[in-house]
Every structure is written in C-alpha cells, then in structure tokens.
Design a protein around this motif. Sequence first.
Motif, PDB file in Angstrom:
ATOM      1  N   ALA A   1      37.343  45.888  53.460  1.00 18.10           N
ATOM      2  CA  ALA A   1      36.541  44.889  52.742  1.00 18.10           C
ATOM      3  C   ALA A   1      35.826  43.942  53.706  1.00 18.10           C
ATOM      4  O   ALA A   1      35.100  43.051  53.289  1.00 18.10           O
ATOM      5  N   GLY A   2      36.044  44.140  55.014  1.00 16.46           N
ATOM      6  CA  GLY A   2      35.379  43.294  56.005  1.00 16.46           C
ATOM      7  C   GLY A   2      36.140  42.028  56.349  1.00 16.46           C
ATOM      8  O   GLY A   2      35.606  41.116  56.986  1.00 16.46           O
ATOM      9  N   ILE A   3      37.394  41.965  55.913  1.00  8.70           N
ATOM     10  CA  ILE A   3      38.245  40.811  56.254  1.00  8.70           C
ATOM     11  C   ILE A   3      38.914  41.103  57.591  1.00  8.70           C
ATOM     12  O   ILE A   3      39.417  42.200  57.816  1.00  8.70           O
ATOM     13  N   LYS A   4      38.882  40.135  58.495  1.00  5.62           N
ATOM     14  CA  LYS A   4      39.468  40.354  59.821  1.00  5.62           C
ATOM     15  C   LYS A   4      40.991  40.324  59.732  1.00  5.62           C
ATOM     16  O   LYS A   4      41.552  39.583  58.932  1.00  5.62           O
ATOM     17  N   THR A   5      41.628  41.135  60.563  1.00  6.50           N
ATOM     18  CA  THR A   5      43.088  41.253  60.493  1.00  6.50           C
ATOM     19  C   THR A   5      43.726  41.057  61.865  1.00  6.50           C
ATOM     20  O   THR A   5      43.185  41.496  62.878  1.00  6.50           O
TER      21      THR A   5
ATOM     22  N   GLU B   1      53.995  46.872  46.992  1.00  3.10           N
ATOM     23  CA  GLU B   1      52.942  47.229  46.032  1.00  3.10           C
ATOM     24  C   GLU B   1      52.285  45.976  45.460  1.00  3.10           C
ATOM     25  O   GLU B   1      51.067  45.951  45.234  1.00  3.10           O
ATOM     26  N   ALA B   2      53.082  44.940  45.230  1.00  2.86           N
ATOM     27  CA  ALA B   2      52.525  43.678  44.725  1.00  2.86           C
ATOM     28  C   ALA B   2      51.599  43.057  45.779  1.00  2.86           C
ATOM     29  O   ALA B   2      50.555  42.485  45.436  1.00  2.86           O
ATOM     30  N   LEU B   3      51.966  43.196  47.043  1.00  2.00           N
ATOM     31  CA  LEU B   3      51.101  42.715  48.133  1.00  2.00           C
ATOM     32  C   LEU B   3      49.788  43.495  48.150  1.00  2.00           C
ATOM     33  O   LEU B   3      48.705  42.929  48.292  1.00  2.00           O
ATOM     34  N   ARG B   4      49.889  44.819  47.962  1.00  2.00           N
ATOM     35  CA  ARG B   4      48.696  45.669  47.936  1.00  2.00           C
ATOM     36  C   ARG B   4      47.774  45.260  46.781  1.00  2.00           C
ATOM     37  O   ARG B   4      46.557  45.161  46.955  1.00  2.00           O
ATOM     38  N   ASP B   5      48.357  45.001  45.610  1.00  2.00           N
ATOM     39  CA  ASP B   5      47.555  44.604  44.443  1.00  2.00           C
ATOM     40  C   ASP B   5      46.813  43.297  44.706  1.00  2.00           C
ATOM     41  O   ASP B   5      45.646  43.150  44.318  1.00  2.00           O
ATOM     42  N   TRP B   6      47.481  42.354  45.332  1.00  2.00           N
ATOM     43  CA  TRP B   6      46.839  41.080  45.695  1.00  2.00           C
ATOM     44  C   TRP B   6      45.675  41.330  46.653  1.00  2.00           C
ATOM     45  O   TRP B   6      44.576  40.806  46.456  1.00  2.00           O
ATOM     46  N   ALA B   7      45.904  42.147  47.663  1.00  2.00           N
ATOM     47  CA  ALA B   7      44.855  42.453  48.641  1.00  2.00           C
ATOM     48  C   ALA B   7      43.648  43.086  47.951  1.00  2.00           C
ATOM     49  O   ALA B   7      42.500  42.732  48.221  1.00  2.00           O
ATOM     50  N   GLN B   8      43.932  44.004  47.045  1.00  2.00           N
ATOM     51  CA  GLN B   8      42.868  44.739  46.360  1.00  2.00           C
ATOM     52  C   GLN B   8      42.148  43.867  45.326  1.00  2.00           C
ATOM     53  O   GLN B   8      40.930  43.728  45.356  1.00  2.00           O
ATOM     54  N   ASN B   9      42.931  43.288  44.393  1.00  2.00           N
ATOM     55  CA  ASN B   9      42.357  42.671  43.205  1.00  2.00           C
ATOM     56  C   ASN B   9      41.887  41.244  43.415  1.00  2.00           C
ATOM     57  O   ASN B   9      41.018  40.772  42.697  1.00  2.00           O
ATOM     58  N   GLU B  10      42.490  40.561  44.374  1.00  2.00           N
ATOM     59  CA  GLU B  10      42.091  39.170  44.595  1.00  2.00           C
ATOM     60  C   GLU B  10      41.259  39.024  45.864  1.00  2.00           C
ATOM     61  O   GLU B  10      40.112  38.618  45.811  1.00  2.00           O
ATOM     62  N   VAL B  11      41.813  39.391  46.986  1.00  2.00           N
ATOM     63  CA  VAL B  11      41.135  39.112  48.258  1.00  2.00           C
ATOM     64  C   VAL B  11      39.908  40.002  48.455  1.00  2.00           C
ATOM     65  O   VAL B  11      38.791  39.523  48.621  1.00  2.00           O
ATOM     66  N   ALA B  12      40.103  41.328  48.429  1.00  2.00           N
ATOM     67  CA  ALA B  12      39.020  42.255  48.726  1.00  2.00           C
ATOM     68  C   ALA B  12      37.901  42.174  47.681  1.00  2.00           C
ATOM     69  O   ALA B  12      36.715  42.123  48.021  1.00  2.00           O
ATOM     70  N   THR B  13      38.288  42.149  46.412  1.00  3.66           N
ATOM     71  CA  THR B  13      37.299  42.132  45.334  1.00  3.66           C
ATOM     72  C   THR B  13      36.422  40.883  45.417  1.00  3.66           C
ATOM     73  O   THR B  13      35.190  40.965  45.332  1.00  3.66           O
TER      74      THR B  13
END
Length: 229
Positions: free
Chosen positions: A102-106, A210-222
Amino acid sequence: SDLLQAVLIDVDGTLVDSFPMCIPGLADTYEHFTGNRPSDETLRSIMGIPLKVQMRLFQETEPDEETVERMIAYALERYDVYAHRERLFDGAVDALRILHLAGIKTALVTSKNATEVASFLSRFSARDAVDTTVCASDVDQPKPHAESAILACSRLGVSPDRAAFVGDSVFDLQCAHAAGIATSVAVTYGGGTETALRAEQPSRVFPTPEALRDWAQNEVATLCLDART
C-alpha cells in the motif's frame, strides 16, 4: 490528514514465534556456563530484552565482558540448532506485506542484535517488504527507551506522529509512547499478557495475527490507497 505513513513492527512474538528456538537456546547457554537451567516460564519472562542483558542474569556474580561475549556466541550457536522450530505468525507477515504494497514504509524494530537480525532476515520470506531494521546493536538504549523508534522513523523519513508501532511486549508500547508514536498496537498472541499490555494503554489491541492483518488491510492500507485516488 492523519494517515499513517509508516509502521514499525517488533519481530519476536509479533511476526514470528521464536520462543521454541530462543527458550531452549537460552536454557542450554545458562546450563553450560552456570550449571543451572532456568525454567521455560522464567525464560519467557525475559524475552524482549537484548541478549547482552539476558546473559548477565541468573548468575551468582556479575560476568565480565569477555564472558558475556562468549555466552552470546554460544547462545547464537544454540539458536541455530533450534532455528527449525521457529514459526512465522502468517497473519502478521501478511499484514507486513499488505502495508508495504500500500506504499506504507515499514521497519523491523527489535531487541535482537545485528548477528541475530542478519540470521533472521536470511530465512524470512517477507524480507522484501521491510524497508529498514533497527536492532539492539544500532542504539545506545534499546526498548523500552524511545531511541529505537525515533531512529526507525528517522531512517524512514517519517515523523513519529505519522507512524504506528506493533508489538507483543510492554517494552514495545513504552518505546512507542516515549517516542511520540501516533498509534501503539498491542498483540496478545505473543509473549506479553493482555493485562500487562492493556495497562500501557495501547491505541489498539489484537488477539490474533489475523486480527492484525484485518486492521492492516481494512483500516491502514485502504485509507492510504483511498487518499491517493
């Protein structure tokens, strides 16, 4: 806007279950050098602090620098013996990949030393999703001090108030808060207890990878991708 530009992620207990590697490795080391083998439960309680500090524990007298270096070298050899027992938390690794795409630096921000980090990265399937690493060898004062998080943000070119920090230990959360990180994320599937983690008042608490993945996908990346369109 207050979109996140970077996510700092702890390694042991957050991205990877390294306890099955580290705990017997540490136990072997103490047994070899002191004749005593601490319990697994005792060793769990010292996860998340640098080897250099761990090697000074459980001894009648303070070991000298040379002994500490010999103990570290021995522990690293024992870790290699048990490395096949290490398991990735797949959902957390997915989260790392999603953020990166998503272009977020890690950044990986870890209490491992440089040798341990190099060893980990050599076998880490998602190393291409990591922009930088900050380890115990890079700082004067490791977590819970703010230095690791501040250095990671500086290397990524991002202000701490536009970053999140994900970790499984109170040291991670204390480091995040001390550094002025915008979003502190506690995961309770690693080494820290939910009670201890919640006492640090994290912004978010996730019980599973999985909850961490959902946050990354649905909140941060989106949000990040929406902001660009």
